[in-house]
Write a protein that holds these residues in place. Structure first.
Motif, PDB file in Angstrom:
ATOM      1  N   PRO A 215      -0.712  74.300  49.748  1.00  0.00           N
ATOM      2  CA  PRO A 215      -0.252  73.711  48.466  1.00  0.00           C
ATOM      3  C   PRO A 215      -1.236  72.657  47.976  1.00  0.00           C
ATOM      4  N   PRO A 216      -1.267  72.426  46.658  1.00  0.00           N
ATOM      5  CA  PRO A 216      -0.440  73.035  45.610  1.00  0.00           C
ATOM      6  C   PRO A 216      -0.740  74.528  45.431  1.00  0.00           C
ATOM      7  N   ILE A 217       0.341  75.318  45.275  1.00  0.00           N
ATOM      8  CA  ILE A 217       0.217  76.764  45.083  1.00  0.00           C
ATOM      9  C   ILE A 217       1.116  77.186  43.930  1.00  0.00           C
ATOM     10  N   GLY A 218       0.584  77.993  43.036  1.00  0.00           N
ATOM     11  CA  GLY A 218       1.380  78.619  41.988  1.00  0.00           C
ATOM     12  C   GLY A 218       1.468  80.107  42.247  1.00  0.00           C
ATOM     13  N   PHE A 245       2.117  68.580  40.902  1.00  0.00           N
ATOM     14  CA  PHE A 245       2.963  67.383  40.928  1.00  0.00           C
ATOM     15  C   PHE A 245       3.976  67.407  42.076  1.00  0.00           C
ATOM     16  N   THR A 246       4.419  68.602  42.477  1.00  0.00           N
ATOM     17  CA  THR A 246       5.432  68.685  43.536  1.00  0.00           C
ATOM     18  C   THR A 246       4.825  68.895  44.916  1.00  0.00           C
ATOM     19  N   GLU A 247       3.598  69.430  44.961  1.00  0.00           N
ATOM     20  CA  GLU A 247       2.899  69.771  46.213  1.00  0.00           C
ATOM     21  C   GLU A 247       3.700  70.744  47.059  1.00  0.00           C
ATOM     22  N   THR A 248       4.467  71.598  46.405  1.00  0.00           N
ATOM     23  CA  THR A 248       5.173  72.702  47.047  1.00  0.00           C
ATOM     24  C   THR A 248       4.871  73.959  46.264  1.00  0.00           C
ATOM     25  N   ALA A 288       6.723  61.201  37.477  1.00  0.00           N
ATOM     26  CA  ALA A 288       8.037  61.549  38.029  1.00  0.00           C
ATOM     27  C   ALA A 288       8.818  62.463  37.080  1.00  0.00           C
ATOM     28  N   LYS A 289       8.614  62.284  35.788  1.00  0.00           N
ATOM     29  CA  LYS A 289       9.287  63.150  34.809  1.00  0.00           C
ATOM     30  C   LYS A 289       8.803  64.592  34.958  1.00  0.00           C
ATOM     31  N   VAL A 290       7.490  64.734  35.178  1.00  0.00           N
ATOM     32  CA  VAL A 290       6.941  66.071  35.383  1.00  0.00           C
ATOM     33  C   VAL A 290       7.497  66.662  36.671  1.00  0.00           C
ATOM     34  N   PHE A 291       7.571  65.857  37.715  1.00  0.00           N
ATOM     35  CA  PHE A 291       8.097  66.298  39.006  1.00  0.00           C
ATOM     36  C   PHE A 291       9.525  66.821  38.855  1.00  0.00           C
ATOM     37  N   ARG A 292      10.316  66.157  38.014  1.00  0.00           N
ATOM     38  CA  ARG A 292      11.721  66.567  37.809  1.00  0.00           C
ATOM     39  C   ARG A 292      11.850  67.710  36.801  1.00  0.00           C
ATOM     40  N   GLY A 293      10.729  68.126  36.238  1.00  0.00           N
ATOM     41  CA  GLY A 293      10.779  69.211  35.276  1.00  0.00           C
ATOM     42  C   GLY A 293      11.142  68.784  33.875  1.00  0.00           C
ATOM     43  N   ASN A 330     -10.611  63.961  34.441  1.00  0.00           N
ATOM     44  CA  ASN A 330     -10.400  65.347  34.873  1.00  0.00           C
ATOM     45  C   ASN A 330      -9.365  65.373  35.990  1.00  0.00           C
ATOM     46  N   THR A 331      -8.121  65.187  35.616  1.00  0.00           N
ATOM     47  CA  THR A 331      -7.039  65.009  36.594  1.00  0.00           C
ATOM     48  C   THR A 331      -6.922  66.173  37.562  1.00  0.00           C
ATOM     49  N   TRP A 332      -7.062  67.400  37.056  1.00  0.00           N
ATOM     50  CA  TRP A 332      -6.855  68.579  37.909  1.00  0.00           C
ATOM     51  C   TRP A 332      -7.831  68.620  39.080  1.00  0.00           C
ATOM     52  N   ASP A 333      -8.980  67.956  38.956  1.00  0.00           N
ATOM     53  CA  ASP A 333     -10.006  68.039  40.004  1.00  0.00           C
ATOM     54  C   ASP A 333      -9.616  67.316  41.290  1.00  0.00           C
ATOM     55  N   PHE A 334      -8.542  66.539  41.269  1.00  0.00           N
ATOM     56  CA  PHE A 334      -8.206  65.709  42.431  1.00  0.00           C
ATOM     57  C   PHE A 334      -7.229  66.391  43.397  1.00  0.00           C
ATOM     58  N   GLY A 335      -6.851  67.623  43.136  1.00  0.00           N
ATOM     59  CA  GLY A 335      -6.038  68.365  44.100  1.00  0.00           C
ATOM     60  C   GLY A 335      -4.555  68.220  43.943  1.00  0.00           C
ATOM     61  N   SER A 336      -4.070  67.009  43.689  1.00  0.00           N
ATOM     62  CA  SER A 336      -2.642  66.766  43.462  1.00  0.00           C
ATOM     63  C   SER A 336      -2.514  65.475  42.675  1.00  0.00           C
ATOM     64  N   VAL A 337      -1.365  65.290  42.037  1.00  0.00           N
ATOM     65  CA  VAL A 337      -1.201  64.096  41.212  1.00  0.00           C
ATOM     66  C   VAL A 337      -1.178  62.838  42.074  1.00  0.00           C
ATOM     67  N   ASN A 338      -0.648  62.934  43.288  1.00  0.00           N
ATOM     68  CA  ASN A 338      -0.614  61.753  44.158  1.00  0.00           C
ATOM     69  C   ASN A 338      -2.024  61.325  44.555  1.00  0.00           C
ATOM     70  N   LYS A 339      -2.866  62.288  44.882  1.00  0.00           N
ATOM     71  CA  LYS A 339      -4.257  61.963  45.213  1.00  0.00           C
ATOM     72  C   LYS A 339      -4.968  61.362  44.003  1.00  0.00           C
ATOM     73  N   TYR A 340      -4.652  61.913  42.828  1.00  0.00           N
ATOM     74  CA  TYR A 340      -5.268  61.397  41.603  1.00  0.00           C
ATOM     75  C   TYR A 340      -4.863  59.956  41.348  1.00  0.00           C
ATOM     76  N   LEU A 341      -3.567  59.682  41.427  1.00  0.00           N
ATOM     77  CA  LEU A 341      -3.081  58.332  41.126  1.00  0.00           C
ATOM     78  C   LEU A 341      -3.583  57.316  42.148  1.00  0.00           C
TER      79      LEU A 341
END
Length: 479
Positions: A215-218, A245-248, A288-293, A330-341
């Motif tokens: 993960p992250p996996i789509g 955002f969910t890392e699942t 967190a809003k994105v995480f909750r959908g 380039n947020t997507w380049d960091f692997g996950s939102v937690n790593k980015y933040l």
């Protein structure tokens, strides 16, 4: 070549051939042996063999029958035939069937080496052609996947050429970063963008592939046919954005999103006030809003990109390495939102500290400048450093240090120089009494005035005035 198979029923001859093949000078990964045609065919059906060296006369299955089965194989090897003189007519027949060469018993070393070198050239040529076909195949699929100019005549020709290689049944797609484990050959692997890969597997094998990804996996829904490849990718990529955002593992979801409440301008404003912790809380709240959908992942990424863009535009003089700070856009380049933040927190804390230091330095320079202007305007009045530092709202010790850095001398000497210069001016331009001049220049004590002036100029005020008058008269007489 990777693999060579020697089919020969005579043990000694087989061993001799194996030794000569190993010393041929051609790089070979593995040399396999078979005692007859039947054993050789079993190996060929389970292993990829690049070069087959076979005798014609063997028990159970001879070389002629063995060669006749080769078209049935997924990978057809290059063939060298070993024959006796009496089998020459058979060897000619086999050559007509596509066999590359024949070797007459007893096999001569140089003849064998030459045949193996020719086989190696053929192998390399086939491998190059295969790589070209594979590149064209994946290029065609990538264009279809991304829906980029994939409808022209060139692409239709390629689809006709490679259509048989695609999944015959249902398949499932995944988006994630490069897999750490070696994936099976039947997994379709296409580079999507950046570090993101698109993997596809038959639906029956998708669960096994899922276990090999991190993960992250789509994950997409099930699809059939090349015409659905772009839909499969779009679903997998959209799900990956959520998984960022969910890392699942995430599946596609259709949902109405709410707009974000935070703006890039707010974040830049907080950075300007050295309040990154407040800005970080706002960003994490939106994450967190994105995480909750509740919010669209793309909106959050867009917000971060706008923030970095506006920050760079607002403080161009404070950013030495623009490429360093722009990568946080380039947020997507960091692997996950937690790593980015986490990475953004560290960089922005440093930036705020740098900004605060620069602003503090600027403000202090402004204050010292104001102090100097005040001293120059009021040096004739009773004045001391405590009064001036209070006037510009600066700590006494800091004022003393910065004043000397700014003027080159300490406060007392700077004030004294102003008063001495004013005294000289009045001595030269007026006939006022000496003590009156001292008081008008800011000296409140006559004795201190006389002592200070002589120490600074080498003359008493009276001597200084007389010397100046003599110099002036001398100059007039010369004229």
């Amino acid at each position: 070549m990777n693999t060579v198979l020697i089919a020969e029923d005579e043990k000694l001859l087989r061993a001799g051939l194996k030794a000569m093949v190993g010393r041929s000078g051609v790089p070979i990964g593995e040399i396999l042996e078979a005692r007859d045609g039947q054993e050789a065919l079993e190996i060929l059906r389970t292993r990829r063999v690049d070069l087959l060296i076979t005798d014609i006369r063997m028990p159970n299955m001879d070389g002629l029958e063995l060669v006749s089965h080769l078209p049935e194989l997924e990978h057809t090897p290059t063939v060298l035939v070993i024959s006796g003189y009496d089998d020459f007519s058979y060897a000619v027949e086999m050559l007509r069937s596509g066999v590359q060469d024949y070797l007459l018993k007893p096999v001569e070393r140089e003849v064998l080496y030459s045949a193996i070198r020719k086989a190696e050239e053929k192998y390399l040529s086939r491998e190059d052609a295969k790589k070209t076909r594979d590149r064209e195949y994946l290029d065609t699929l990538r264009q279809l996947m991304l829906e980029t100019d994939a409808k022209g005549e060139k692409w239709r020709e390629r689809l006709e050429r490679y259509g048989g290689r695609f999944f015959g049944g249902s398949y499932v797609g995944f988006c994630c970063t490069q897999a750490e484990k070696q994936l099976p050959d039947n997994v379709l692997t296409i580079h999507a963008f950046g570090s993101i890969m698109f993997y596809a597997a038959a639906e029956t094998e998708s669960d096994e592939l899922e276990k090999m990804l991190t993960p992250p996996i789509g994950k997409s829904h099930s699809h059939r046919g090349l015409e659905a490849l772009h839909i499969c990718y779009r679903e997998a990529y959209g799900a990956w954005q959520t998984s960022f955002f969910t890392e699942t593992l995430c599946m596609p979801r259709e949902k109405e999103f709410k707009p974000l409440d935070v703006t890039a301008r707010q974040l830049v404003g907080l950075v300007g006030l050295s309040k990154w912790q407040d800005a970080s809380k706002l960003l994490r709240g939106e994450s967190a809003k994105v995480f909750r959908g509740e919010a669209d992942p793309k909106d959050f990424v867009s917000l971060c990109g706008q923030f970095i863009e506006q920050l760079t535009a607002t403080y161009p003089d404070l950013i030495d390495d623009k490429s360093d700070i722009q990568r946080y856009g380039n947020t997507w380049d960091f692997g996950s939102v937690n790593k980015y933040l986490e990475a953004l927190d560290g960089r922005m804390e440093d930036f705020c500290a740098e900004t605060a230091a620069v602003f503090s330095n600027f403000e202090n320079k402004q204050k010292i400048h104001q102090a100097v202007q005040y001293v120059r305007a009021h040096f004739r009045e009773p004045l001391n450093m405590a009064e001036v530092s209070n006037r510009v709202s600066m700590n006494y010790s800091l004022f003393s240090t910065l004043f000397k850095q700014y003027t080159g001398v300490n406060f007392v000497n700077y004030l004294q120089d102003l008063r001495i210069n004013e005294t000289k001016h009045l001595l030269e331009t007026t006939d006022w009494h000496i003590y009156e001049i001292g008081r008008r220049a800011g000296f409140t004590d006559d004795k201190h005035f006389l002592k200070t002036f002589k120490a600074a100029t080498g003359f008493s005020p009276t001597e200084y005035r007389k010397t100046k008058l003599l110099l002036e008269r001398s100059g007039c007489e010369k004229k």
